[in-house]
Design a protein around this motif. Structure first.
Motif, PDB file in Angstrom:
ATOM      1  N   VAL A  31       0.791  -1.358  -0.340  1.00 58.08           N
ATOM      2  CA  VAL A  31      -0.087   0.263  -0.092  1.00 58.08           C
ATOM      3  C   VAL A  31       0.966   1.241   0.490  1.00 58.08           C
ATOM      4  O   VAL A  31       2.277   1.266   0.678  1.00 58.08           O
TER       5      VAL A  31
ATOM      6  N   PHE B  38      -0.270  -1.583  -5.082  1.00 57.62           N
ATOM      7  CA  PHE B  38       0.536  -1.885  -5.589  1.00 57.62           C
ATOM      8  C   PHE B  38       1.275  -3.454  -5.583  1.00 57.62           C
ATOM      9  O   PHE B  38       0.934  -4.266  -4.313  1.00 57.62           O
TER      10      PHE B  38
ATOM     11  N   GLU C 295       8.902  -0.555   6.031  1.00 57.29           N
ATOM     12  CA  GLU C 295       7.820  -1.519   6.816  1.00 57.29           C
ATOM     13  C   GLU C 295       7.296  -2.132   7.462  1.00 57.29           C
ATOM     14  O   GLU C 295       7.907  -2.890   7.749  1.00 57.29           O
TER      15      GLU C 295
ATOM     16  N   LYS D 280       9.998  -0.587  -8.434  1.00 52.23           N
ATOM     17  CA  LYS D 280       9.598  -1.225  -7.037  1.00 52.23           C
ATOM     18  C   LYS D 280       9.012  -2.780  -6.929  1.00 52.23           C
ATOM     19  O   LYS D 280       8.873  -2.783  -6.013  1.00 52.23           O
TER      20      LYS D 280
ATOM     21  N   GLU E  60      12.206   2.594   2.666  1.00 49.25           N
ATOM     22  CA  GLU E  60      10.984   2.497   2.705  1.00 49.25           C
ATOM     23  C   GLU E  60      10.664   1.332   3.657  1.00 49.25           C
ATOM     24  O   GLU E  60      10.443   0.305   3.297  1.00 49.25           O
TER      25      GLU E  60
ATOM     26  N   THR F  10       5.076   2.860   4.711  1.00 48.81           N
ATOM     27  CA  THR F  10       5.600   3.276   5.237  1.00 48.81           C
ATOM     28  C   THR F  10       5.614   4.933   5.602  1.00 48.81           C
ATOM     29  O   THR F  10       4.834   5.956   5.154  1.00 48.81           O
TER      30      THR F  10
ATOM     31  N   ASP G  50      10.501  -1.603   1.688  1.00 44.48           N
ATOM     32  CA  ASP G  50      10.005  -2.030   0.107  1.00 44.48           C
ATOM     33  C   ASP G  50      11.275  -1.126  -0.907  1.00 44.48           C
ATOM     34  O   ASP G  50      10.681   0.540  -0.697  1.00 44.48           O
TER      35      ASP G  50
END
Ligand code: ZN
Length: 225
Positions: free
Chosen positions: A26, A48, A76, A126, A74, A195, A105
């Motif tokens: 997310v 995604f 998470e 990503k 990121e 994040t 991420d």
């Protein structure tokens, strides 16, 4: 650098033979991160995917591509799904969570910005090989309230990201229920929950610690891929 034997691993060595599945992420789920990205609060969660080929163990050195511009961390909270979920309720989502961990991420930010500007999909930014270094999972029964955990990322001794999962815009159970309206979640799938602020570039030689305080902490190094 692939995900070990491509099976899910639990902290303490307990290894269930669940193949690692897709990773559902997310975007923009903490308001301080929305601010730093100059983005708007979305009316619905921005979802995604990362393919399972993006998964690598966070415990090993994190190998980043160096030929595509900046690669941002990121940090998470990650959630491991243990049952099939399609168009599920929050109660069903709660029953299906079997593990909790942390993951990066990784984001090729320069590429992502270019794609965003052109209105193109972000997948390469990503979902590249190694884009999701993930910790081993702690059994769900060992973790308390998923919406009251301290998340912290420290880079070379400096705390870069620090927040509490209570600050999520869409909390975990609502997020899983929402995801399952579009993508059936399967045992071995992993949900990344967004994040907080403080994302930034990684460089080869960095030392990084990602932790959910009192649940899991992993220290790793960054190398060039
Ligand atoms: Zn993210």
């Amino acid at each position: 650098m692939r995900y070990f034997d491509h099976c899910i691993h639990f902290a303490g060595g307990g290894s269930q033979q669940i193949p690692a599945g897709k990773v559902v992420c997310v975007g923009l789920n903490y308001s301080d991160h929305i601010k730093e990205m100059n983005s708007q609060v979305a009316s619905e969660p921005v979802i995604f995917l990362k393919p399972s080929s993006a998964l690598v163990p966070l415990e090993a050195p994190v190998a980043i591509p160096v030929e595509f511009g900046s690669c941002h961390h990121e940090g998470e909270m990650s959630i491991l799904i243990g049952e099939q979920l399609a168009d599920c309720t929050e109660a069903e989502a709660a029953e299906a969570i079997i593990g909790v961990g942390v993951a990066l991420d990784l984001t090729l930010r320069d590429l992502q910005s270019q794609f965003k500007q052109k209105g193109l999909p972000w997948d390469k930014a990503k979902g590249f090989d190694g884009a999701c270094p993930a910790s081993a999972f702690v059994d769900r029964s060992q973790v308390g309230d998923l919406q009251n955990l301290e998340l912290r990322l420290t880079l070379n001794g400096e705390v870069k990201q620090a927040s509490n999962t209570s600050h999520m815009i869409t909390p975990v159970l609502a997020l899983i229920a929402y995801i399952s309206k579009f993508f059936t979640l399967m045992p071995g799938d992993i949900v990344l929950t967004g994040t907080p602020a403080g994302v930034g570039p990684l460089s080869p030689g960095d030392e990084l610690t990602l932790e959910l305080v009192d649940v899991v902490a992993v220290t790793t190094t960054v190398v060039a891929r």
